[in-house]
Design a protein around this motif. Structure first.
Motif, PDB file in Angstrom:
ATOM      1  N   GLU A 111       0.765  -1.104  -0.149  1.00 48.74           N
ATOM      2  CA  GLU A 111       0.106  -0.053  -0.084  1.00 48.74           C
ATOM      3  C   GLU A 111       1.121   1.565  -0.333  1.00 48.74           C
ATOM      4  OE1 GLU A 111      -2.922   0.024   2.993  1.00 48.74           O
ATOM      5  OE2 GLU A 111      -4.264  -1.228   1.442  1.00 48.74           O
ATOM      6  N   LEU A 114       1.381   2.047  -3.488  1.00 50.39           N
ATOM      7  CA  LEU A 114       0.659   2.518  -3.831  1.00 50.39           C
ATOM      8  C   LEU A 114      -0.294   4.046  -3.588  1.00 50.39           C
ATOM      9  CD1 LEU A 114      -1.766  -0.809  -4.659  1.00 50.39           C
ATOM     10  CD2 LEU A 114      -0.390   0.119  -6.222  1.00 50.39           C
ATOM     11  N   ASP A 115       0.025   4.009  -2.617  1.00 50.06           N
ATOM     12  CA  ASP A 115      -0.771   5.386  -1.606  1.00 50.06           C
ATOM     13  C   ASP A 115       0.750   6.256  -1.866  1.00 50.06           C
ATOM     14  OD1 ASP A 115      -3.034   3.773  -2.041  1.00 50.06           O
ATOM     15  OD2 ASP A 115      -3.073   2.728  -0.176  1.00 50.06           O
ATOM     16  N   GLU A 190      -1.588  -1.073 -11.409  1.00 51.15           N
ATOM     17  CA  GLU A 190      -2.206  -0.896  -9.624  1.00 51.15           C
ATOM     18  C   GLU A 190      -3.381  -1.591  -9.633  1.00 51.15           C
ATOM     19  OE1 GLU A 190      -0.878   1.052 -12.198  1.00 51.15           O
ATOM     20  OE2 GLU A 190       0.276   3.292 -11.862  1.00 51.15           O
ATOM     21  N   ARG A 194      -3.309  -3.957  -5.983  1.00 57.87           N
ATOM     22  CA  ARG A 194      -4.120  -3.986  -5.766  1.00 57.87           C
ATOM     23  C   ARG A 194      -5.192  -4.479  -4.521  1.00 57.87           C
ATOM     24  NH1 ARG A 194      -4.681   1.357  -1.992  1.00 57.87           N
ATOM     25  NH2 ARG A 194      -4.325   2.798  -4.425  1.00 57.87           N
TER      26      ARG A 194
END
Length: 381
Positions: A111, A114-115, A190, A194
């Motif tokens: 994460e 991704l974030d 992505e 996820r």
């Protein structure tokens, strides 16, 4: 002889009419002039289309530069134990059984990729992501370690023996992470990553609640040794590639791990360097790419080693391996320290400039030696 007619002086009434007409003309002229001047001023104050385009491009360049600087910062480390508690708190009836720290650390690393500011940049095709190279290489290094950890979870940690059935959620997470990192649509990397995090959360739920009998985590010494064997190869390869920044064959040869072991497997770049005597120096435009890839891998491995120290605490204590795991964590923390220099310097030896690649190689080599000691302890009876 012709004579010009005598000029008769105008009378009083004619003089008044002449003066009045001149004054009226002057008044009209005065009224027209300011209007003309104002119109001219308004016309001259309008920016030309070329100037508008130039200002717009300059603003875009400033915004892209600012975003590139912000997006290129390495994310801070996170507390694995705190993340484990947070993930378990969101699951009703869960408890911190062995394996929950490793799964939580994998979720945290995924994460973060991704974030973090800018999101996942490796597959960007628009500015500023397309112009950046340091952070995409950092992401690739972290992703490489995440893939190794999830694959170890699927093949080793979650299986009791070779004949056992693999868990579907662990399998799906491994498959989703295997997609090409440069894929940007149909499907995008992505989206696949996820979904891998969602599968890991499902595995964590089943593991911590005991709902699915196939969701197990076997904190055994042989399972940990198999994972450490992969880590050894990764660290040895990174140390060798970093040391090649100066093209020193003797230094590169000294960093090759397990050269004397005929059963030890080497990555292709290590084997080729051993054969050709060390290889040449890394091209200057690739030095920072290798450096940031190593930074990303060690950052992700740091969190996984912290998780291992939690889930394998009993095994480590029984093998007197607590010192080894703490040594690995300290060296990985040193490799992940914040850089004071805005660029990767590539000095040689004791020259005027530092060589950040050799500093990173030093930390990684120390960590690799500690990983080797820990693997040997795990393999001993």
């Amino acid at each position: 002889m012709n004579e010009k007619p005598a000029m008769v002086p105008p009378g009083p009434d004619e003089r008044r009419d002449s003066l009045g007409n001149q004054a009226h003309d002057s008044s009209n002229a005065g009224q027209r002039d300011p209007s003309g001047a104002g119109s001219s001023a308004r016309t001259g104050s309008r920016p030309s289309p070329l100037r508008v385009v130039g200002i717009g491009l300059a603003l875009c360049a400033v915004i892209v530069l600012a975003l590139g600087i912000v997006w290129s910062r390495q994310p801070p480390t996170f507390d694995v134990a705190a993340l484990q508690a947070t993930e378990l708190a969101a699951i009703e009836g869960s408890r911190p059984v062995p394996g929950t720290a490793v799964v939580a650390a994998a979720i945290g690393v995924g994460e973060t990729l991704l974030d973090k500011p800018g999101g996942f940049l490796f597959n960007d095709i628009t500015p500023p992501g397309i112009y950046l190279d340091n952070m995409p290489n950092w992401e690739y290094g972290a992703l490489k370690e995440l893939r190794d950890s999830v694959r170890a979870l699927r093949n080793d940690f979650s299986r009791s023996q070779t004949q056992s059935i693999e868990n579907d959620h662990a399998k799906r997470a491994d498959v989703k992470l295997a997609i090409d990192a440069s894929s940007w649509m149909l499907p995008s990397a992505e989206d696949e990553y996820r979904q891998a995090m969602d599968s890991l959360r499902l595995f964590l739920r089943d593991l911590s609640t005991g709902r699915d009998r196939s969701a197990r985590f076997y904190a055994r010494a042989d399972n940990l040794a198999a994972y450490l064997s992969v880590v050894e190869k990764r660290l040895g390869s990174l140390a060798l590639r970093l040391s090649a920044s100066v093209g020193d064959h003797e230094l590169a040869a000294a960093l090759i791990m397990n050269v004397g072991d005929p059963n030890a497997e080497m990555e292709p770049e290590i084997e080729s360097m051993k054969i050709d005597g060390g290889g040449g120096a890394t091209p200057w435009y690739l030095v920072d790419d290798i450096f940031y890839e190593a930074r990303g891998y060690t950052w992700a491995l740091l969190h996984m080693m912290r998780a291992v120290s939690i889930d394998f605490a009993d095994i480590l204590a029984s093998k007197n391996a607590d010192i080894s795991i703490q040594q690995i964590i300290r060296d990985l923390e040193g490799a992940s320290k914040t850089m004071a220099s805005p660029i990767v310097l590539n000095g040689h030896g004791y020259g005027f400039l530092a060589n950040h690649s050799l500093v990173m190689a030093s930390y990684i080599s120390r960590a690799n030696a500690a990983v080797l000691d820990l693997r040997i302890l795990m393999q001993q009876g």
